[in-house]
Design an enzyme around this catalytic site. Sequence first.
Site, PDB file in Angstrom:
ATOM      1  N   TYR A  26       0.842  -1.203   0.000  1.00  0.00           N
ATOM      2  CA  TYR A  26       0.000   0.000   0.000  1.00  0.00           C
ATOM      3  C   TYR A  26       0.873   1.247   0.000  1.00  0.00           C
ATOM      4  O   TYR A  26       0.676   2.173   0.756  1.00  0.00           O
ATOM      5  CB  TYR A  26      -0.930  -0.010   1.216  1.00  0.00           C
ATOM      6  CG  TYR A  26      -2.115   0.932   1.090  1.00  0.00           C
ATOM      7  CD1 TYR A  26      -3.196   0.607   0.280  1.00  0.00           C
ATOM      8  CD2 TYR A  26      -2.143   2.141   1.772  1.00  0.00           C
ATOM      9  CE1 TYR A  26      -4.281   1.464   0.159  1.00  0.00           C
ATOM     10  CE2 TYR A  26      -3.227   3.015   1.657  1.00  0.00           C
ATOM     11  CZ  TYR A  26      -4.292   2.663   0.852  1.00  0.00           C
ATOM     12  OH  TYR A  26      -5.370   3.520   0.737  1.00  0.00           O
ATOM     13  N   SER A  52       2.596  -3.223   9.622  1.00  0.00           N
ATOM     14  CA  SER A  52       2.785  -2.276   8.530  1.00  0.00           C
ATOM     15  C   SER A  52       2.287  -0.888   8.916  1.00  0.00           C
ATOM     16  O   SER A  52       1.176  -0.727   9.419  1.00  0.00           O
ATOM     17  CB  SER A  52       2.035  -2.750   7.278  1.00  0.00           C
ATOM     18  OG  SER A  52       2.042  -1.736   6.289  1.00  0.00           O
ATOM     19  N   ASP A  84      10.863  -3.549  -5.020  1.00  0.00           N
ATOM     20  CA  ASP A  84      11.549  -4.621  -5.744  1.00  0.00           C
ATOM     21  C   ASP A  84      12.416  -5.465  -4.825  1.00  0.00           C
ATOM     22  O   ASP A  84      12.492  -6.686  -4.985  1.00  0.00           O
ATOM     23  CB  ASP A  84      12.424  -4.026  -6.857  1.00  0.00           C
ATOM     24  CG  ASP A  84      11.620  -3.487  -8.023  1.00  0.00           C
ATOM     25  OD1 ASP A  84      10.500  -3.981  -8.265  1.00  0.00           O
ATOM     26  OD2 ASP A  84      12.104  -2.562  -8.703  1.00  0.00           O
ATOM     27  N   HIS A 109       5.765  -3.823 -12.129  1.00  0.00           N
ATOM     28  CA  HIS A 109       7.108  -3.631 -12.671  1.00  0.00           C
ATOM     29  C   HIS A 109       7.697  -5.011 -12.889  1.00  0.00           C
ATOM     30  O   HIS A 109       7.535  -5.907 -12.049  1.00  0.00           O
ATOM     31  CB  HIS A 109       7.962  -2.814 -11.705  1.00  0.00           C
ATOM     32  CG  HIS A 109       9.375  -2.573 -12.150  1.00  0.00           C
ATOM     33  ND1 HIS A 109       9.716  -2.370 -13.471  1.00  0.00           N
ATOM     34  CD2 HIS A 109      10.545  -2.500 -11.451  1.00  0.00           C
ATOM     35  CE1 HIS A 109      11.024  -2.169 -13.567  1.00  0.00           C
ATOM     36  NE2 HIS A 109      11.544  -2.257 -12.361  1.00  0.00           N
ATOM     37  N   GLY A 135       2.315   6.524  -8.391  1.00  0.00           N
ATOM     38  CA  GLY A 135       0.986   6.153  -7.931  1.00  0.00           C
ATOM     39  C   GLY A 135       0.141   7.341  -7.523  1.00  0.00           C
ATOM     40  O   GLY A 135      -1.088   7.337  -7.708  1.00  0.00           O
ATOM     41  N   ASP A 192      12.714   0.780 -18.407  1.00  0.00           N
ATOM     42  CA  ASP A 192      12.344   1.500 -17.190  1.00  0.00           C
ATOM     43  C   ASP A 192      13.581   1.784 -16.345  1.00  0.00           C
ATOM     44  O   ASP A 192      13.782   2.919 -15.891  1.00  0.00           O
ATOM     45  CB  ASP A 192      11.329   0.682 -16.399  1.00  0.00           C
ATOM     46  CG  ASP A 192      10.775   1.437 -15.190  1.00  0.00           C
ATOM     47  OD1 ASP A 192       9.995   2.377 -15.399  1.00  0.00           O
ATOM     48  OD2 ASP A 192      11.133   1.084 -14.052  1.00  0.00           O
ATOM     49  N   GLU A 228      17.124  28.863 -10.679  1.00  0.00           N
ATOM     50  CA  GLU A 228      17.478  28.709 -12.087  1.00  0.00           C
ATOM     51  C   GLU A 228      17.734  27.266 -12.500  1.00  0.00           C
ATOM     52  O   GLU A 228      17.437  26.881 -13.634  1.00  0.00           O
ATOM     53  CB  GLU A 228      18.713  29.551 -12.406  1.00  0.00           C
ATOM     54  CG  GLU A 228      18.487  31.045 -12.295  1.00  0.00           C
ATOM     55  CD  GLU A 228      17.452  31.564 -13.286  1.00  0.00           C
ATOM     56  OE1 GLU A 228      17.229  30.910 -14.329  1.00  0.00           O
ATOM     57  OE2 GLU A 228      16.854  32.618 -13.016  1.00  0.00           O
ATOM     58  N   SER A 253      12.154  31.990 -24.700  1.00  0.00           N
ATOM     59  CA  SER A 253      12.690  33.108 -25.479  1.00  0.00           C
ATOM     60  C   SER A 253      13.644  32.621 -26.561  1.00  0.00           C
ATOM     61  O   SER A 253      14.173  31.499 -26.487  1.00  0.00           O
ATOM     62  CB  SER A 253      13.433  34.076 -24.559  1.00  0.00           C
ATOM     63  OG  SER A 253      14.621  33.465 -24.066  1.00  0.00           O
TER      64      SER A 253
END
Length: 340
Positions: A26, A52, A84, A109, A135, A192, A228, A253
Site C-alpha cells: 500500500y 505495517s 523490488d 514492474h 501512484g 524502465d 534557475e 525566449s
Amino acid sequence: MDLRIFYDKDADLGRLAGKTVAIVGYGSQGHAHALNLRDSGVNVVVGLRKDSGSRAKAEAEGLRVVEPREAARDADVVMLVVPDETAAQIYAEDVAPGLTSGNHLAVAHGFNIHFQQIVAPAGVSVWMVAPKGPGHTVRGHYQEGKGVPCLVAVHQDPNGDALQTALAYAKGIGGGRAGIIETSFREETETDLFGEQSVLCGGLTALMQAGFETLVEAGYAPEMAYFECIHEVKLIVDLVYEGGVANMRYSVSNTAEYGDLTRGPRLIDEGVKQRMKEVLREIQTGAFAREFILENRAGKPGFQAMRRIAAEHPMEQVGAKLRGLMPWLQEKRLVDRSRN
C-alpha cells in the site's frame, strides 16, 4: 511487431466481476491501484502485515485489510506492489502458498519476474500492468476523470485469458482512458531501469546538482542557483509534457532556444551517450540487478549512506527554505505522507 494500444472500449471490466483482487502493498502504487479499483466497482482486499505502517491509512479509506497470506489465499488476482528488493521474499512467504491453478499473479514492474527472482507455478497466469507515472499521479488523475498511460505485458498464460484480465485491471485503475500499450517484461524492465538511471532520476538530479554547484562556486547566491537550476525545471518539463521539445522551444525566449541548441550538445555529448550505453549494458546483463539485490541483502549500508549524503546537500536546505515562501505548493500535493 506493430505497437498495439488499447483503450477503455477494448477492455471488459466485467472480467473482474465476481472476482477478488488482492493488492499486496500500500505504497505509492498500491494505494492508487486499490482505491481506483474499488471506485471502479471491483472487490478489493489489501494485504498488509500487522506491523505495517500503511495499515491504518488503508483502513481509514474503508478498505478491507488482512494479512498478505490471507489476501493471496482468498483472491483470484494478486497484484504484488511492494518494493523490488522485498518482493521475492514476500512472494515466497506470503503469496506463493495461496496460489492455485487458474489464479493470476500480477506485478506493476517486471524486475523480479524478468530477473527470475519470482517464478510462479505453471498453472498461474503472470502479467503486468505498469502505469507510466507515480501512484500519486495515478490516483489524482483517476479522481479527475483522467488516466495515466499503462504498459501491459503477459509472461505466462496457461488459460488463455491473461491479456484480457490484465486489460480489465488496467481499465479499472484508469489506464484505458489514456492508453494501454502492449510490451514485454524484458522491454518494460530494461527501458524502465535505463530511463530512471540515465535521464529521469539519475541523469536529471545529477545535472541539477552540478548546475547548482557551478553557480554557487562561482559566487552567485544559492537561492538564485536553486531557482534557475532546480525550481524552474518543472516549467520546462510541463511544456515538453504538453507538446514535446518543439513546444518548449516555441514557448521560451529566442535567447533560451539558441542557448539550448548551441550549448546543450556541448554538455550532453558523445561521451555522455557512451556512458549511457555502459549503463544500459549493466541492466541488460543483469549486473545492476545483482548489485541491487546484494546491496539489500547486506542491509543497504551503501544505499543508506548515499541517501544521507544526498539529503544533506546544500541545495536541499536552500530548496526547503524557498518552498516555505511558496505555501501554495502545499495545495493539492501529489505526495501526502499522512495518507499515501
